[in-house]
Motif scaffolding. Structure first.
Motif, short mmCIF file in Angstrom:
data_model
loop_
_atom_site.label_atom_id
_atom_site.label_comp_id
_atom_site.label_asym_id
_atom_site.label_seq_id
_atom_site.Cartn_x
_atom_site.Cartn_y
_atom_site.Cartn_z
N LEU A 144 0.85 -1.18 0.00
CA LEU A 144 0.00 0.00 0.00
C LEU A 144 0.89 1.24 0.00
N LEU A 145 0.85 1.99 -1.09
CA LEU A 145 1.68 3.17 -1.25
C LEU A 145 0.82 4.40 -0.97
N ASP A 146 1.13 5.11 0.09
CA ASP A 146 0.42 6.35 0.41
C ASP A 146 1.15 7.49 -0.28
N MET A 147 0.55 7.99 -1.35
CA MET A 147 1.24 8.96 -2.20
C MET A 147 1.26 10.36 -1.59
N LYS A 148 0.39 10.63 -0.60
CA LYS A 148 0.41 11.92 0.06
C LYS A 148 1.41 11.93 1.21
N VAL A 149 1.36 10.90 2.05
CA VAL A 149 2.28 10.80 3.18
C VAL A 149 3.68 10.41 2.70
N GLN A 150 3.75 9.80 1.50
CA GLN A 150 5.01 9.35 0.91
C GLN A 150 5.66 8.25 1.74
N GLU A 151 4.88 7.18 1.95
CA GLU A 151 5.43 5.99 2.58
C GLU A 151 4.74 4.76 2.01
N ILE A 152 5.39 3.62 2.16
CA ILE A 152 4.87 2.36 1.64
C ILE A 152 4.78 1.36 2.77
N THR A 167 4.91 -3.99 7.88
CA THR A 167 6.02 -3.08 8.10
C THR A 167 5.83 -1.90 7.15
N ASN A 168 6.44 -0.76 7.49
CA ASN A 168 6.33 0.39 6.59
C ASN A 168 7.59 1.23 6.66
N VAL A 169 7.89 1.90 5.56
CA VAL A 169 9.04 2.79 5.48
C VAL A 169 8.64 4.01 4.67
N PRO A 170 9.30 5.15 4.91
CA PRO A 170 9.09 6.31 4.04
C PRO A 170 9.74 6.07 2.68
#
Length: 217
Positions: A144-152, A167-170
């Motif tokens: 799931l890529l959050d294009m506004k927050v810029q993290e995946i 897990t998630n990273v910017p």
């Protein structure tokens, strides 16, 4: 033309298979997709043009690690998710090629090994709630890529109650894509300047990586 997802009522009994047939018969405008969410047919735009570069990078990186016989594609196909009465058209999918030998216009979601969604303000509720819940019962890996927050975020280890791990990273940091892919995804080119975070944290302020903790039920 609509800019946000819009639900439309379907005629007939409303049974899942009936609604799938209704979707197949819809004259959906070019650039739009119809999905079955919460018992309603929802029509929404396909991803923005500025996301093409990101989807191309995802596809290129996933292809060498896809399971044997699985194809990585961004073509607009609808997948029926077993046991959920949901049918989605993910932004990117990795699926067993045999799923596309069937008749009709929707494929069996059990053939999916990975899905990816690029979310924005107009789609985040569906991507973070309905799709996370449904994919989490069947699909081995959900990106799931959050294009506004810029993290995946990566979700994996599906169960009847949803994904057990995440897990998630910017954007800019490598993300480990779990089995059956098992590789480090380069996210350095995923940031889209026009979609930078507003009225909230920047990618740098988003915090440290959260490694493999239990997903919330």
């Amino acid at each position: 033309m609509i800019e946000r997802p819009a639900a439309i009522e379907a005629s007939g009994s409303g049974a899942f298979e009936d609604m799938l047939r209704t979707i197949e018969e819809l004259d959906t405008p070019d650039g739009y997709k119809a999905e079955l969410i919460r018992g309603k047919i929802v029509v929404s735009p396909w991803s923005k043009l500025r996301y093409k570069r990101v989807m191309k990078s995802l596809r290129r990186q996933l292809e060498p690690y896809a399971p044997e016989g699985h194809d990585v594609d961004v073509a607009p196909f609808l997948f029926s998710i077993p046991g959920t009465e949901r049918a989605f058209g993910p932004d990117l999918h990795v699926a067993d090629e045999s799923a596309f030998d069937a008749d009709g216009r929707h494929a069996d979601g059990a053939a999916l090994s990975l899905v990816a969604e690029l979310t924005s303000d107009s789609t985040k509720d569906v991507d973070w709630l309905d799709k996370l819940d449904a994919y989490g019962r069947v699909v081995p890996v959900y990106l799931l890529l959050d294009m506004k927050v810029q993290e995946i975020s990566a979700f994996w280890d599906p169960s009847p109650r949803g994904y057990r791990s995440r897990t998630n990273v910017p954007f800019g940091r490598p993300l480990h894509v779990p089995a059956p892919f098992d590789f480090e995804l380069d996210t350095s080119g995923f940031a889209v300047p026009t979609e930078s975070a507003e009225d909230g944290e920047s990618a740098e302020e988003a915090g440290e990586t959260s490694e493999g903790h239990e997903a919330t039920d």
